[in-house]
Motif scaffolding. Structure first.
Motif, PDB file in Angstrom:
ATOM      1  N   PRO A  15      -3.273  -1.772  -1.338  1.00  0.00           N
ATOM      2  CA  PRO A  15      -4.004  -1.609  -0.374  1.00  0.00           C
ATOM      3  C   PRO A  15      -3.416  -2.275   0.736  1.00  0.00           C
ATOM      4  O   PRO A  15      -2.625  -3.251   0.711  1.00  0.00           O
ATOM      5  CB  PRO A  15      -5.159  -2.581  -0.940  1.00  0.00           C
ATOM      6  N   VAL A  16      -3.602  -2.026   1.982  1.00  0.00           N
ATOM      7  CA  VAL A  16      -2.952  -2.433   3.168  1.00  0.00           C
ATOM      8  C   VAL A  16      -3.851  -2.327   4.237  1.00  0.00           C
ATOM      9  O   VAL A  16      -4.578  -1.425   4.516  1.00  0.00           O
ATOM     10  CB  VAL A  16      -1.569  -1.824   3.376  1.00  0.00           C
ATOM     11  N   TYR A  17      -3.316  -3.448   5.281  1.00  0.00           N
ATOM     12  CA  TYR A  17      -4.074  -3.592   6.561  1.00  0.00           C
ATOM     13  C   TYR A  17      -4.243  -2.209   7.118  1.00  0.00           C
ATOM     14  O   TYR A  17      -3.777  -1.087   7.329  1.00  0.00           O
ATOM     15  CB  TYR A  17      -3.190  -4.277   7.467  1.00  0.00           C
TER      16      TYR A  17
ATOM     17  N   TRP B 117      -9.010   1.930  -3.377  1.00  0.00           N
ATOM     18  CA  TRP B 117      -9.451   0.365  -3.428  1.00  0.00           C
ATOM     19  C   TRP B 117     -11.005   0.336  -3.104  1.00  0.00           C
ATOM     20  O   TRP B 117     -11.269  -0.804  -2.769  1.00  0.00           O
ATOM     21  CB  TRP B 117      -8.491  -0.289  -2.481  1.00  0.00           C
ATOM     22  N   ASN B 118     -11.643   1.327  -3.356  1.00  0.00           N
ATOM     23  CA  ASN B 118     -13.178   1.322  -2.837  1.00  0.00           C
ATOM     24  C   ASN B 118     -14.008   0.219  -3.546  1.00  0.00           C
ATOM     25  O   ASN B 118     -15.154   0.111  -2.970  1.00  0.00           O
ATOM     26  CB  ASN B 118     -13.718   2.632  -2.818  1.00  0.00           C
ATOM     27  N   GLN B 119     -13.474  -0.226  -4.495  1.00  0.00           N
ATOM     28  CA  GLN B 119     -14.480  -1.031  -5.094  1.00  0.00           C
ATOM     29  C   GLN B 119     -14.098  -2.555  -4.887  1.00  0.00           C
ATOM     30  O   GLN B 119     -14.716  -3.349  -5.438  1.00  0.00           O
ATOM     31  CB  GLN B 119     -14.331  -0.988  -6.754  1.00  0.00           C
ATOM     32  N   PHE B 120     -13.304  -2.769  -3.779  1.00  0.00           N
ATOM     33  CA  PHE B 120     -13.081  -3.980  -3.235  1.00  0.00           C
ATOM     34  C   PHE B 120     -13.588  -4.346  -2.110  1.00  0.00           C
ATOM     35  O   PHE B 120     -14.021  -3.452  -0.944  1.00  0.00           O
ATOM     36  CB  PHE B 120     -11.580  -4.163  -3.040  1.00  0.00           C
ATOM     37  N   VAL B 121     -13.823  -5.531  -1.493  1.00  0.00           N
ATOM     38  CA  VAL B 121     -14.111  -5.956  -0.291  1.00  0.00           C
ATOM     39  C   VAL B 121     -13.311  -6.865   0.216  1.00  0.00           C
ATOM     40  O   VAL B 121     -12.818  -7.628  -0.708  1.00  0.00           O
ATOM     41  CB  VAL B 121     -15.649  -6.324  -0.033  1.00  0.00           C
ATOM     42  N   ARG B 122     -13.237  -6.831   1.571  1.00  0.00           N
ATOM     43  CA  ARG B 122     -12.444  -8.425   2.091  1.00  0.00           C
ATOM     44  C   ARG B 122     -13.229  -9.067   2.986  1.00  0.00           C
ATOM     45  O   ARG B 122     -14.048  -8.589   3.758  1.00  0.00           O
ATOM     46  CB  ARG B 122     -11.448  -7.587   3.084  1.00  0.00           C
ATOM     47  N   LEU B 123     -13.152 -10.427   2.581  1.00  0.00           N
ATOM     48  CA  LEU B 123     -14.083 -11.450   3.177  1.00  0.00           C
ATOM     49  C   LEU B 123     -13.399 -12.409   3.961  1.00  0.00           C
ATOM     50  O   LEU B 123     -12.325 -12.762   3.288  1.00  0.00           O
ATOM     51  CB  LEU B 123     -14.960 -12.331   2.117  1.00  0.00           C
TER      52      LEU B 123
END
Ligand SMILES: Cc1ncc(COP(=O)(O)O)c(C=O)c1O
Length: 390
Positions: free
Chosen positions: A117-119, A362-368
């Motif tokens: 996963p990347v920016y 990476w759809n099961q992730f979130v960025r906080l």
């Protein structure tokens, strides 16, 4: 206020902000996407901007030797990196710098390497320059150590290097998985780049936000081999939360690479803003006390998230990042559907970045984004847990 104390902005104060983070959602949503901080900015930067506005010093940016000198000094003090001030150039922002560098080193249709996963804007920059990308994703192997959780797929990387790519677009330190690259990993990239005639563009925008136990290695500290094949793009915009002021830095470490960059449009410099450039100069020369205060707070925040999650949402997999203020949360055990970020926004009124924007798998992730007060973090994670538990 002294820069040894951080002023947290309250939700009421933040609601008056005009930035994307505070305009993109209704006022009853806690917004934790978009990488900017909810802290009052450093005093020297505030004073400088006030004084420039006071005298209407609001024209185009011209020569600014102060910035080259202050960045060189900061790099030496922070990372023992000897930057030649004559090899520092300016650009509007990191995005513009990378796009223009890709135009120098690639032609439309050629390939570059990224690791998801990347920016998310890596994909935007790739589309803008009409290059192809080869994604060699990190191998995800959840443990409680970040480096062994996010494993570099060396076989895939070597295959990509041998396939004729022109550029390796490196996110160092890596956003969003929170990982630092070690010196030996960077040296392995450099060796591959030299053998295969590849340019490494190293996006080091998050590097000022390093935690003590994970020192950052600027790629250009790795000798003449690195200088031969690498270009660094960095900024004060993440470290001092001044992204709206618009200025980034491009650094080279050798004469041939510096000269190659004469192909960049000369106007790149003038497309930075006068506020951004002078604020960047003062951030690097006088902003270290504020930066160190921020890092101490972020250090507490990244561990607060561990505590809150283990109390309220123990199914979430999270390892505190090795740098910066972005928590990358694996929500797969919660079964929140195709886009858990969208579900959380709906159920909990907390806005996060959805994982799929960093790469479909990476759809099961979130960025906080945890560059905010402990109160707001606690409220957000409590709301998330209440929404999820129904
Ligand atoms: C890795 C990375 N590069 C670049 C940027 C954006 O930089 P700029 O606003 O200077 O284009 C961000 C913003 O969060 C980022 O995380």
């Amino acid at each position: 206020m002294s820069d040894s104390h951080l002023k947290f902005l309250t939700l009421e104060e933040l609601a008056t902000h005009r930035s994307e983070k505070w305009r993109a959602f209704p006022t009853d949503v806690i917004p934790l996407p978009v990488a900017e901080m909810d802290f009052a900015i450093a005093e020297p930067i505030k004073k400088l901007l006030h004084s420039m506005v006071e005298i209407s010093d609001t024209g185009y940016l011209g020569s600014i030797p102060e910035l080259n000198a202050s960045f060189s000094h900061f790099a030496l003090m922070r990372w023992d990196w000897q930057v030649d001030p004559t090899k520092v150039r300016l650009a509007t922002d990191v995005g513009v710098a990378v796009v223009e560098l890709l135009r120098v080193f690639t032609s439309p249709g050629e390939s570059i390497l990224i690791s998801s996963p990347v920016y998310q804007n890596f994909y935007t920059w790739i589309n803008e320059t009409k290059v192809q990308f080869i994604d060699v994703p990190f191998i995800y192997n959840p443990t409680d150590d970040i480096t062994s959780t996010w494993v570099i797929d060396w076989d895939g990387i070597e295959k990509a290097y041998h396939s004729g790519i022109k550029v390796h677009l490196l996110c160092s330190p890596h956003n969003p998985n929170g990982r630092m690259y070690s010196e030996s990993e960077l040296k392995r990239f450099i060796e591959l780049a030299r053998k295969n005639n590849v340019i490494i563009i190293s996006d080091e925008i998050h590097s000022p936000l390093e935690y003590k136990e994970h020192p950052f290695t600027p790629i250009l500290t790795l000798g003449s081999e690195a200088a031969e094949c690498s270009v660094v793009v960095t900024a004060a915009s993440k470290g001092w939360s001044i992204a709206g002021l618009k200025c980034a830095i491009i650094v080279t470490g050798s004469d041939p690479m510096h000269e190659k960059l004469n192909l960049l449009p000369p106007a790149l410099h003038f497309r930075a803003s006068i506020f951004g450039a002078f604020a960047t100069a003062i951030a690097f020369s006088e902003g270290t006390p504020w930066l160190d205060t921020v890092i101490r707070q972020l250090d507490q925040n990244r561990h607060l998230i561990s505590t809150l999650l283990s109390d309220l949402l123990p199914e979430v997999k999270y390892i505190p990042p090795q740098h910066s203020y972005l928590a990358w949360l694996d929500l797969s055990a919660l079964n929140l559907g195709e886009d858990p970020g969208a579900t959380i926004l709906l159920q909990s009124k907390v806005a996060l970045n959805s994982g799929h924007i960093y790469g479909a798998q990476w759809n099961q992730f979130v960025r906080l984004n945890f560059a905010t007060s402990p109160e707001i973090i606690t409220r957000a994670i409590t709301q998330m847990a209440e929404g999820i538990r129904g």
